[in-house]
Design a protein around this motif. Structure first.
Motif, PDB file in Angstrom:
ATOM      1  N   TYR A   1       7.403  -3.553 -12.771  1.00  0.00           N
ATOM      2  CA  TYR A   1       6.335  -3.894 -13.519  1.00  0.00           C
ATOM      3  C   TYR A   1       5.136  -3.009 -13.739  1.00  0.00           C
ATOM      4  N   VAL A   2       4.269  -3.026 -14.718  1.00  0.00           N
ATOM      5  CA  VAL A   2       3.333  -1.927 -14.971  1.00  0.00           C
ATOM      6  C   VAL A   2       2.004  -2.762 -14.463  1.00  0.00           C
ATOM      7  N   GLY A   3       1.312  -1.855 -13.148  1.00  0.00           N
ATOM      8  CA  GLY A   3       0.204  -2.366 -12.846  1.00  0.00           C
ATOM      9  C   GLY A   3      -0.843  -1.285 -12.498  1.00  0.00           C
ATOM     10  N   SER A   4      -1.934  -1.810 -12.096  1.00  0.00           N
ATOM     11  CA  SER A   4      -3.012  -0.588 -11.510  1.00  0.00           C
ATOM     12  C   SER A   4      -2.490  -0.432 -10.186  1.00  0.00           C
ATOM     13  N   HIS A   5      -3.140   0.680  -9.966  1.00  0.00           N
ATOM     14  CA  HIS A   5      -3.066   1.207  -8.249  1.00  0.00           C
ATOM     15  C   HIS A   5      -3.660   0.346  -7.313  1.00  0.00           C
ATOM     16  N   LYS A   6      -4.675  -0.561  -7.670  1.00  0.00           N
ATOM     17  CA  LYS A   6      -5.285  -1.471  -6.828  1.00  0.00           C
ATOM     18  C   LYS A   6      -4.368  -2.703  -6.540  1.00  0.00           C
ATOM     19  N   GLU A   7      -3.667  -3.083  -7.802  1.00  0.00           N
ATOM     20  CA  GLU A   7      -2.718  -4.219  -7.743  1.00  0.00           C
ATOM     21  C   GLU A   7      -1.636  -3.867  -6.699  1.00  0.00           C
ATOM     22  N   ASN A   8      -1.021  -2.493  -7.110  1.00  0.00           N
ATOM     23  CA  ASN A   8      -0.057  -2.008  -6.407  1.00  0.00           C
ATOM     24  C   ASN A   8      -0.228  -2.125  -4.986  1.00  0.00           C
ATOM     25  N   MET A   9      -1.324  -1.701  -4.449  1.00  0.00           N
ATOM     26  CA  MET A   9      -1.847  -1.528  -2.996  1.00  0.00           C
ATOM     27  C   MET A   9      -2.175  -2.879  -2.577  1.00  0.00           C
ATOM     28  N   GLN A  10      -2.648  -3.991  -3.254  1.00  0.00           N
ATOM     29  CA  GLN A  10      -2.819  -5.209  -2.869  1.00  0.00           C
ATOM     30  C   GLN A  10      -1.333  -5.785  -2.694  1.00  0.00           C
ATOM     31  N   GLN A  11      -0.300  -5.510  -3.544  1.00  0.00           N
ATOM     32  CA  GLN A  11       0.961  -6.198  -2.991  1.00  0.00           C
ATOM     33  C   GLN A  11       1.396  -5.584  -1.869  1.00  0.00           C
ATOM     34  N   SER A  12       1.060  -4.387  -1.599  1.00  0.00           N
ATOM     35  CA  SER A  12       1.876  -3.616  -0.549  1.00  0.00           C
ATOM     36  C   SER A  12       1.073  -4.346   0.809  1.00  0.00           C
ATOM     37  N   PHE A  13      -0.192  -4.345   0.540  1.00  0.00           N
ATOM     38  CA  PHE A  13      -0.955  -5.164   1.743  1.00  0.00           C
ATOM     39  C   PHE A  13      -0.372  -6.451   2.011  1.00  0.00           C
ATOM     40  N   ASN A  14      -0.280  -7.180   0.976  1.00  0.00           N
ATOM     41  CA  ASN A  14       0.032  -8.606   1.019  1.00  0.00           C
ATOM     42  C   ASN A  14       1.258  -8.803   1.782  1.00  0.00           C
ATOM     43  N   GLU A  15       2.172  -7.900   1.587  1.00  0.00           N
ATOM     44  CA  GLU A  15       3.633  -8.098   2.203  1.00  0.00           C
ATOM     45  C   GLU A  15       3.714  -7.321   3.518  1.00  0.00           C
ATOM     46  N   GLY A  16       2.866  -6.918   4.091  1.00  0.00           N
ATOM     47  CA  GLY A  16       2.650  -6.185   5.332  1.00  0.00           C
ATOM     48  C   GLY A  16       3.232  -4.792   5.402  1.00  0.00           C
ATOM     49  N   ARG A  17       3.368  -4.213   4.254  1.00  0.00           N
ATOM     50  CA  ARG A  17       3.778  -2.906   4.261  1.00  0.00           C
ATOM     51  C   ARG A  17       3.024  -1.568   4.200  1.00  0.00           C
ATOM     52  N   MET A  18       1.611  -2.008   4.330  1.00  0.00           N
ATOM     53  CA  MET A  18       0.572  -1.016   4.330  1.00  0.00           C
ATOM     54  C   MET A  18       0.200  -0.637   5.828  1.00  0.00           C
ATOM     55  N   PRO A  19       0.284   0.223   6.461  1.00  0.00           N
ATOM     56  CA  PRO A  19      -0.195   0.405   7.822  1.00  0.00           C
ATOM     57  C   PRO A  19      -1.735   0.573   7.743  1.00  0.00           C
ATOM     58  N   LEU A  20      -2.229  -0.072   9.069  1.00  0.00           N
ATOM     59  CA  LEU A  20      -3.537  -0.080   9.003  1.00  0.00           C
ATOM     60  C   LEU A  20      -4.333   0.659  10.018  1.00  0.00           C
ATOM     61  N   GLY A  21      -5.554   1.144   9.821  1.00  0.00           N
ATOM     62  CA  GLY A  21      -6.143   1.872  11.100  1.00  0.00           C
ATOM     63  C   GLY A  21      -5.506   3.002  11.418  1.00  0.00           C
ATOM     64  N   GLU A  22      -5.315   3.390  12.804  1.00  0.00           N
ATOM     65  CA  GLU A  22      -4.837   4.306  13.532  1.00  0.00           C
ATOM     66  C   GLU A  22      -3.459   4.611  13.123  1.00  0.00           C
ATOM     67  N   LEU A  23      -2.427   3.790  12.405  1.00  0.00           N
ATOM     68  CA  LEU A  23      -1.301   3.614  12.278  1.00  0.00           C
ATOM     69  C   LEU A  23      -0.888   4.555  10.780  1.00  0.00           C
ATOM     70  N   ARG A  24      -2.150   4.655  10.231  1.00  0.00           N
ATOM     71  CA  ARG A  24      -2.220   5.530   8.996  1.00  0.00           C
ATOM     72  C   ARG A  24      -1.888   7.013   9.217  1.00  0.00           C
ATOM     73  N   PHE A  25      -1.121   7.425   8.449  1.00  0.00           N
ATOM     74  CA  PHE A  25      -0.879   8.975   8.672  1.00  0.00           C
ATOM     75  C   PHE A  25      -2.232   9.804   8.528  1.00  0.00           C
ATOM     76  N   SER A  26      -3.316   9.416   7.994  1.00  0.00           N
ATOM     77  CA  SER A  26      -4.290  10.283   7.762  1.00  0.00           C
ATOM     78  C   SER A  26      -5.564   9.996   8.538  1.00  0.00           C
ATOM     79  N   ALA A  27      -5.336   8.961   9.675  1.00  0.00           N
ATOM     80  CA  ALA A  27      -6.228   8.451  10.525  1.00  0.00           C
ATOM     81  C   ALA A  27      -6.877   9.494  11.482  1.00  0.00           C
ATOM     82  N   CYS A  28      -8.244   9.694  11.378  1.00  0.00           N
ATOM     83  CA  CYS A  28      -8.962  10.690  12.100  1.00  0.00           C
ATOM     84  C   CYS A  28      -9.524  10.136  13.447  1.00  0.00           C
ATOM     85  N   LEU A  29      -9.594   8.838  13.347  1.00  0.00           N
ATOM     86  CA  LEU A  29     -10.308   8.030  14.486  1.00  0.00           C
ATOM     87  C   LEU A  29      -9.429   6.946  14.934  1.00  0.00           C
TER      88      LEU A  29
END
Length: 158
Positions: A88-116
């Motif tokens: 389906y075609v959606g905005s980046h925000k919608e895509n990220m929200q779906q990823s977050f809702n389904e538990g596929r988005m790492p949070l905090g220090e688990l993110r590859f770009s985390a500096c803290l």
């Protein structure tokens, strides 16, 4: 005339680069797994008019005749799937929200770009010194400190 060569149509080139996946599916239909070049996120990619474009966007173009303005998102959550029935075609925000809702988005220090670390975030939130001072101490930008203190980032940390 001897220097002529055949330029394979996009659809033909594309169809040689995927196979039916017997393991992954969505809504009873199998994923079509990209078996050629992939980017670091696992999404297929193919050269089109001198540009490397993600395979789902190219598939969307092949089927609909227009390039998607927004992101091509996957219902099946398989980044290298090119089955048009799974898109389906959606905005980046919608895509990220779906990823977050389904538990596929790492949070905090688990993110590859985390500096803290999460503990450092807690310390920053408790600290009353200036953003400038904290940014120097932790080696991040003042804007990073501001977003932590206002809760725009690291929302999952209490």
């Amino acid at each position: 005339m001897g220097n002529q060569y055949y330029i394979e149509p996009l659809q033909e080139r594309f169809d040689k680069k995927w196979k039916i996946d017997l393991v992954h599916s969505y809504n009873g239909t199998p994923c079509h797994t990209w078996i050629a070049s992939c980017n670091k996120e696992g999404r297929g990619r193919i050269w089109v008019n001198g540009r490397l474009i993600t395979a789902p966007k190219v598939k969307w173009f092949i089927v609909h005749g227009i390039w998607p303005v927004e992101e091509v998102c996957h219902y099946c959550n398989n980044p290298n799937c090119v089955n048009i029935e799974h898109f389906y075609v959606g905005s980046h925000k919608e895509n990220m929200q779906q990823s977050f809702n389904e538990g596929r988005m790492p949070l905090g220090e688990l993110r590859f770009s985390a500096c803290l670390s999460e503990e450092q975030v807690r310390e920053i939130r408790r600290d009353t010194r200036s953003r400038r001072k904290l940014a120097l101490i932790y080696g991040v930008a003042q804007g990073t400190i501001q977003r932590i203190k206002t809760g725009l980032t690291w929302k999952h940390i209490g």
